[in-house]
Design an enzyme around this catalytic site. Structure first.
Site, PDB file in Angstrom:
ATOM      1  NE  ARG A 172     -22.976  -4.981 -22.777  1.00 18.47           N
ATOM      2  CZ  ARG A 172     -22.383  -5.792 -23.668  1.00 18.47           C
ATOM      3  NH1 ARG A 172     -23.014  -6.851 -24.156  1.00 18.47           N
ATOM      4  NH2 ARG A 172     -21.145  -5.544 -24.025  1.00 18.47           N
ATOM      5  CG  ASP A 213     -20.643  -6.397 -20.638  1.00 13.33           C
ATOM      6  OD1 ASP A 213     -19.860  -5.453 -20.877  1.00 13.33           O
ATOM      7  OD2 ASP A 213     -20.707  -7.413 -21.343  1.00 13.33           O
ATOM      8  CG  HIS A 252     -16.956  -6.630 -21.934  1.00 15.98           C
ATOM      9  ND1 HIS A 252     -17.889  -5.937 -22.676  1.00 15.98           N
ATOM     10  CD2 HIS A 252     -16.155  -7.247 -22.836  1.00 15.98           C
ATOM     11  CE1 HIS A 252     -17.664  -6.140 -23.969  1.00 15.98           C
ATOM     12  NE2 HIS A 252     -16.608  -6.924 -24.097  1.00 15.98           N
ATOM     13  CG  ASP A 295     -15.753 -10.744 -24.136  1.00 17.42           C
ATOM     14  OD1 ASP A 295     -15.616 -10.838 -22.897  1.00 17.42           O
ATOM     15  OD2 ASP A 295     -16.721 -10.169 -24.669  1.00 17.42           O
ATOM     16  CD  GLU A 296     -15.793  -7.484 -27.796  1.00 13.82           C
ATOM     17  OE1 GLU A 296     -16.104  -7.416 -29.000  1.00 13.82           O
ATOM     18  OE2 GLU A 296     -16.601  -7.251 -26.887  1.00 13.82           O
ATOM     19  CB  THR A 336     -29.785  -7.364 -24.337  1.00  8.39           C
ATOM     20  OG1 THR A 336     -28.975  -7.117 -23.183  1.00  8.39           O
ATOM     21  CG2 THR A 336     -30.204  -8.819 -24.383  1.00  8.39           C
TER      22      THR A 336
HETATM   23  C1  ACM Z   1     -18.361 -11.336 -27.502  1.00  6.94           C
HETATM   24  O1  ACM Z   1     -19.237 -11.316 -28.374  1.00  6.94           O
HETATM   25  N1  ACM Z   1     -17.721 -10.225 -27.171  1.00  6.94           N
HETATM   26  C2  ACM Z   1     -18.018 -12.566 -26.822  1.00  6.94           C
END
Ligand code: ACM
Length: 634
Positions: free
Chosen positions: A174, A203, A277, A354-355, A493
């Site tokens: 980031r 990311d 990501h 994640d996500e 960040t």
């Molecule tokens: C996360 O905070 N997306 C692992």
């Protein structure tokens, strides 16, 4: 626990004879297992003979201590034992089972300082403690004047960590931080006895690791349009805007950082976040996405790309996920992991997980075909198919896989380790099903959250104060402790634009997490920790390390009663007085002291708040508009 009892017995039998009281006023963070202050002082002499183990004369541990002591005195390093050695570092001939692989014992008498350990890591940690026993000036970089006598109270310490995994994560995607800044991060974390640096290297906002077989990852994927302000709300970058923000680490720089970390007994775990990501990778190689649409992908510059409000799952506005169906994706993963495995000696590679968003997968005929072929019931199982294939690749490189707790949803093989971030419960579940777990829950360990009032902080959607981080216990009663490797704090960040802000976000919450990961639970003491934190603020000032002073700022709560709004102020630490104004003036300690909730005057526009300790300003002047206060009303 057994070790702690053994150590306590050992110390009791050795030290009862000394007849000293055991309450310690020392400011060591994290708190050592056992500290016994004895009588007298070791006075730092005008010349120190420093004895080190044979062959370690040039080790970082020795040069670090020499550098610190040299700020106060002349230091001569010697690996041959002489009776004049006043600081002695000794590797045990026979293993001391109490202190284990990372522990040490430290003895300070009026005659000498003796640090003993089973391993070089133990010696390193003993020396970090020793440095914290020296005056705050040793944190600085300038020779200190001999105007006063430098001394350490006599004492005996036995110390070793509660957990083998004591992690800190830094997101360099980031915002990018230079190799030198990463080294400074490692310096400070190891000073507080963290041993695992989780490096979030990729990311949506930037790919930061050179992969020689995939050059576009860094030629294209490391650069974006530069925007400054409230990250996440930016306008879409335009095609003609230059992509001037970014950077990446060359493989030589990575090897250099890994070596630097090793010298400080820090293991480096790379994270290559996938399948979500992944916008930076997709911008470089659009064929990795479900829909290959080169025109529409670019490295995210902070504009919204996910709608977080949709339920049960958030929705990608642009697909930032690798395709789970394309062989080109697994070829890509294979190439990346080959080079990553060569660069990082640590046993784990973190693969994110994640996500991930599913809305593009849900519309894809190829995903439907995959589901039919592999008998997958839902998108979590599609992700699970992806994770299993990634794990095979990771294992083929001789590494173990770790991922964020979402990877549990569709099922993962028992050999995969889990990092529990959405609370402790996923880690509990994973530990009870035989997965190794690192606990890193948002409600204790997310250092990107604001730590004080929104009026003083870069805006983030949640707050995590120091006292809450201090409550972090990585092994809740329901977990299987055998599988909990330890814990970790994470710094994302998005809102962290420079390295000073990295430091501000890490400290002092990093002190609290360090103590939660190293010290026995029974040795944690909030009041004492606050006192130590204040000492370490002074030390950080000498070190030139920024920290957040939010513990001195009040906590503001607003309630509504009929047409009235009441402001209630409390403080996180004891001993502060609060002064306020609604008349636009700057309050000081001659104003009436805040004693009870205050009614917001009908026509007031601003509230100003400040804390004092006696006659000394403690907190920052907070200025909050009445409009904002009313919005906060419960
Ligand atoms: C996360 O905070 N997306 C692992």
């Amino acid at each position: 626990m057994k070790k702690l009892i053994l150590a306590a017995l050992f110390v009791a039998s050795t030290w009862n004879a000394l007849g000293q009281n055991s309450g310690s006023t020392l400011s060591v963070i994290p708190e050592p297992v056992l500290v016994k202050e004895t009588t007298g002082y070791f006075k730092v002499p005008p010349k120190i003979n420093l004895l080190c183990p044979q062959g370690t004369e040039n080790d970082l541990t020795i040069s670090f201590l020499k550098k610190k002591l040299s700020l106060m005195t002349d230091v001569q390093v010697n690996a041959k034992k002489t009776s004049s050695a006043t600081v002695q570092l000794v590797l045990n001939q026979a293993t001391d089972s109490i202190i284990g692989a990372e522990g040490y014992s430290l003895s300070v008498t009026p005659q000498k300082v003796l640090v003993k350990a089973n391993t070089p890591a133990g010696l390193y940690y003993g020396i970090q403690t020793l440095v914290q026993l020296l005056p705050a000036e040793v944190e600085g970089h300038h020779k200190v004047k001999q105007a006063r006598e430098w001394k350490i109270p006599a004492m005996e310490i036995i110390d070793y960590p509660r957990f083998a995994w004591r992690g800190l994560m830094l997101d360099v995607s980031r915002h990018f931080f230079t190799p030198d800044e990463v080294k400074r991060f490692i310096d400070r974390m190891s000073h507080y006895k963290y041993n695992t640096f989780h490096w979030h290297l990729t990311d949506d906002e930037g790919w930061r690791i050179e992969i020689k077989s995939l050059p576009k990852l860094t030629e294209k994927g490391a650069w974006r349009v530069e925007k400054i302000g409230n990250f996440g709300t930016f306008s879409n970058p335009l095609p003609e805007e230059p992509k001037t923000y970014g950077g990446f680490y060359t493989q030589d720089e990575i090897r250099d950082i890994v070596k630097y970390a090793q010298e400080r007994f820090v293991r480096v775990m790379p994270e290559i976040d996938m399948p979500g990501h992944s916008m930076a990778a997709i911008a470089a190689y659009p064929e990795l996405a479900t829909i290959e649409d080169a025109e529409s992908y670019h490295v995210r510059a902070g504009e919204p790309i996910i709608d977080w409000t949709t339920r049960p799952r958030h929705t990608a506005l642009k697909d930032n996920n690798l395709s789970p169906t394309k062989e080109v994706v697994y070829d890509f993963v294979n190439k990346v992991m080959s080079e990553v495995a060569d660069l990082f000696p640590f046993e784990y590679i973190h693969v994110g997980g994640d996500e991930a968003t599913y809305n593009f997968w849900e519309k894809s005929p190829e995903v439907a075909e995959l589901m039919a072929r592999e008998k997958l019931q839902n998108m979590a199982e599609v992700q699970s198919y992806f994770e299993h294939r990634v794990e095979k690749i990771i294992q083929s490189k001789g590494k173990k896989m770790m991922g964020w707790d979402e990877i549990l949803e569709g099922g993962v093989s028992p050999s995969t380790a889990v990092m529990s971030w959405r609370g402790l419960e996923h880690g509990v579940k994973a530990s009870n099903t035989g997965h190794y777990v690192v606990m890193s829950p948002t409600q204790y360990a997310y250092l990107d959250y604001m730590q004080g009032d929104a009026s003083t902080e870069a805006p983030v959607y949640s707050t995590l104060r120091l006292d809450q981080t201090y409550k972090f216990n990585p092994v809740p009663a329901e977990a299987n402790p055998r599988f909990v490797l330890g814990g970790q704090a994470n710094l994302w960040t998005e809102q962290v634009y420079n390295y000073r802000q990295v430091e501000y976000m890490i400290w002092p919450r990093g002190f609290a997490i360090a103590e939660s990961l190293w010290s026995p639970e029974s040795k944690k003491d909030w009041q004492k920790f606050v006192n130590k934190t204040e000492e370490h603020f002074k030390r950080s000032n000498y070190a030139g390390v920024k920290y957040s002073p939010a513990i001195y700022d009040p906590i503001v709560a607003v309630t509504k009663s009929g047409d009235d709004f009441l402001v209630t102020l409390t403080t996180e630490i004891d001993g502060l007085d609060i002064y306020t104004s609604f008349d636009n003036s700057t309050p000081d300690c001659f104003y009436p002291k805040y004693v009870k909730s205050q009614l917001i005057p009908k026509d007031a526009k601003l509230m100003r708040i400040i804390t004092y300790r006696g006659k000394e300003v403690a907190g920052r002047l907070m200025t909050i508009s009445v409009e904002d206060l009313k919005k906060r009303a419960k």
